[in-house]
Design a protein around this motif. Structure first.
Motif, PDB file in Angstrom:
ATOM      1  N   UNK A 290       4.486 -29.909  28.968  1.00  0.00           N
ATOM      2  CA  UNK A 290       4.591 -30.628  27.700  1.00  0.00           C
ATOM      3  C   UNK A 290       3.369 -31.485  27.421  1.00  0.00           C
ATOM      4  N   UNK A 291       2.841 -32.150  28.470  1.00  0.00           N
ATOM      5  CA  UNK A 291       1.666 -32.998  28.309  1.00  0.00           C
ATOM      6  C   UNK A 291       0.439 -32.173  27.943  1.00  0.00           C
ATOM      7  N   UNK A 292       0.266 -31.025  28.620  1.00  0.00           N
ATOM      8  CA  UNK A 292      -0.892 -30.177  28.326  1.00  0.00           C
ATOM      9  C   UNK A 292      -0.854 -29.662  26.886  1.00  0.00           C
ATOM     10  N   UNK A 293       0.316 -29.222  26.433  1.00  0.00           N
ATOM     11  CA  UNK A 293       0.444 -28.746  25.053  1.00  0.00           C
ATOM     12  C   UNK A 293       0.198 -29.874  24.059  1.00  0.00           C
ATOM     13  N   UNK A 294       0.635 -31.090  24.415  1.00  0.00           N
ATOM     14  CA  UNK A 294       0.392 -32.244  23.541  1.00  0.00           C
ATOM     15  C   UNK A 294      -1.107 -32.519  23.413  1.00  0.00           C
TER      16      UNK A 294
END
Length: 440
Positions: free
Chosen positions: A422-426
Motif C-alpha cells: 500500500x505504501x509503495x503504491x501511494x
C-alpha cells in the motif's frame, strides 16, 4: 499438617509468579524489538540528508532522494506555486524507503523458514549497524544510498521475522510489538533532533545510535524467554514447529478463546508445501487488502498531500507545519498501536474506508483551500495516525487468532506485505498529484 500446607502452597504461588514474570519479560522484549527494528530505519534516513549536505555533493536530486520526510524543508524561493512546493516530491523519499522492504516481504516468506530465528536476528542487527556506519562515514552519495537500502532490508526482514516469531508466545506480545513500532517513529525523530540540536554532529549522533542494534541483540538473546520449541539455531523444517502443539495452543490462547479453539480440527504435521502456502495467501486477502488500503490512503496523505497543506498566515513556518504534521501522525500511530490491551477492532474494512475518506477530504482541501486553519489539519492528521496504527495491530492480532496453528507462522510473515504494498503504491500515486498541484 504444617508441612503439608507448606508443600501445597509452593506449587500454587511460585509457578504463577514465574509465569507472570515470563509474560512481562516477553512483552517488554517484543516492545524493544519493535522499537529497535523501526528506529534505525527512521533515524538513519534523517541523518543521511545531513551527511549528504556536509559532503557538498552539489547533486540536489540525489540529496533529496534520501531525505527523510521529517527533515523536509518547506519553502522554495524559486518556485511560484501557491503551494510553496518542494522541487522534488517527498514521495521520492517514500519509494527509496519502502521498495527494498517490499521486495523482501514479497519473496522471503517462501524461503525464510529455512533460516533459524537466531541467524535472522544477527543478520538484522548487522544490516542496521552497517547502515549507521555507512551513512556516518560516507564519502560519496552512493555510500549513503547504500546505507538507506541496508536499513530498509533490515526493517523488512525484521518485521516479517518478529511477526512470525510472535506465534511461539502469548498473543499479548503482539501488543508489545505494535506499541514498540509505533514508538520508534516518535522516539527516533525526537532523539535525533534533540542530539543534533544539542550541538552534536550528525556523524557523532549516528555513531551513538549504534546502541539501537545492540538493544535488539540484548532484547532477543537476553530478555526474551524462548520456549523449547523455538528453532533458534537449527533448521527444524521436518518438525515444523508452528503446528498443532498442545503446549503452543495453550500458550497462544487465553481462557476466553478456549471455546473457539476446541472446535478446531487437529492439524497435520510437517512443513507447508508451496501449494499450501499459496492457499494460505488466498485466505489472507481479507486481511491484506484492508491493511493495504489503509496504508495506501495514509501515505498518499503523508507523502502526497502533507507538504501541500500550507497555511501562510499561521505562526509556524511551512517547514515547522510539516514537521508537526509528521510528529502528530507518529503520536497517533503510537497510541493506537498500544491500544490492543484495551480495544480490539475486527471490522478492518471500516478503518480502511475511514482512511480513504480522510484522503479524499484532504485532497479536496488542497485543491480548494477550504480548511480554515492548520489546527484543524493537526486534528485530522492525529486521527489519521490513530486509524493506521489500529489497522496494523488489529490485522495481525486477528490473523494470529483465526489462522490454524500449523499455518500461523507463515501467515504472519506473508501478511506483512500488505502495508508495504500500500505504501509503495501511494508513493507512485503521489508523484502526479504533486506535479499537478505545483503547476497551478
Amino acid at each position: 499438617m504444617e508441612q503439608t500446607a507448606s508443600v501445597n502452597a509452593d506449587p500454587v504461588q511460585r509457578p504463577d509468579s514465574a509465569a507472570r514474570c515470563t509474560l512481562w519479560r516477553n512483552w517488554a522484549a517484543f516492545w524493544l524489538l519493535g522499537l529497535c527494528n523501526n528506529f534505525a530505519y527512521v533515524v538513519m534516513l534523517s541523518a543521511a540528508h545531513d551527511i549528504l549536505k556536509k559532503q557538498e555533493s552539489g547533486n540536489a536530486t540525489a540529496s533529496s532522494s534520501v531525505t527523510l520526510a521529517v527533515d523536509f524543508q518547506g519553502g522554495n524561493s524559486s518556485n511560484s506555486s501557491r503551494y510553496d512546493c518542494n522541487p522534488v516530491s517527498t514521495a521520492a523519499v517514500l519509494l527509496a524507503d519502502i521498495l527494498p522492504t517490499l521486495v523482501i516481504k514479497l519473496f522471503a516468506p517462501f524461503v525464510i523458514h529455512k533460516l533459524p530465528y537466531g541467524f535472522r536476528v544477527l543478520f538484522c542487527v548487522f544490516m542496521a549497524a552497517t547502515s549507521f556506519l555507512l551513512v556516518s562515514f560516507s564519502s560519496a552519495v552512493w555510500m549513503s544510498i547504500l546505507g538507506v537500502i541496508f536499513a530498509s532490508f533490515s526493517a523488512g526482514l525484521g518485521e516479517l521475522s518478529f511477526l512470525s516469531l510472535s506465534v511461539f508466545f502469548s498473543r499479548g506480545v503482539l501488543g508489545g510489538w505494535g506499541s514498540g513500532t509505533g514508538g520508534a517513529g516518535v522516539a527516533g525523530a525526537l532523539l535525533y533532533s534533540g542530539l543534533t540540536q544539542a550541538g552534536l554532529s550528525p556523524q557523532v549522533t549516528l555513531l551513538i545510535m549504534l546502541v539501537v542494534p545492540l538493544g535488539m541483540l540484548i532484547s532477543y538473546f537476553f530478555l526474551l524467554v524462548p520456549p523449547p520449541s523455538l528453532p533458534q539455531w537449527t533448521n527444524r523444517e521436518a518438525q515444523y514447529v508452528a503446528v498443532g502443539s498442545e503446549e503452543r495452543r495453550r500458550l497462544m490462547d487465553g481462557p476466553e478463546e478456549d471455546e473457539h479453539d476446541k472446535s478446531r480440527p487437529e492439524d497435520t504435521t510437517g512443513p507447508l508445501t508451496f501449494t499450501e502456502r499459496l492457499h494460505i495467501i488466498k485466505g489472507l486477502l481479507k486481511f491484506v487488502f484492508p491493511l493495504g488500503l489503509v496504508y495506501f490512503a495514509e501515505y498518499f496523505i503523508n507523502q502526497g498531500l502533507m507538504e501541500l497543506l500550507y497555511f501562510p498566515n499561521f505562526f509556524l513556518s511551512h517547514a515547522e507545519q510539516y514537521r508537526w504534521y509528521q510528529t502528530l501522525y507518529q503520536v497517533g500511530v503510537l497510541v493506537s498501536r498500544s491500544s490492543l490491551c484495551c480495544v480490539k477492532i475486527r471490522k478492518l474494512w471500516t478503518l480502511s474506508l475511514l482512511q480513504v475518506v480522510n484522503a479524499v477530504l484532504l485532497l479536496f482541501a488542497v485543491r480548494y483551500l477550504f480548511l480554515p486553519s492548520a489546527w484543524l489539519v493537526f486534528v485530522i492528521i492525529l486521527y489519521e495516525g490513530l486509524l493506521g496504527g489500529a489497522a496494523y495491530v488489529n490485522t495481525f492480532y486477528f490473523i494470529s487468532k483465526e489462522t490454524e496453528d500449523r499455518q500461523r507462522e507463515f501467515a504472519m510473515a506473508a501478511a506483512s506485505v500488505g502495508d508495504s504494498l500500500g505504501i509503495a503504491l501511494a508513493g507512485l500515486a503521489a508523484f502526479p498529484v504533486h506535479r499537478y498541484f505545483c503547476s497551478l
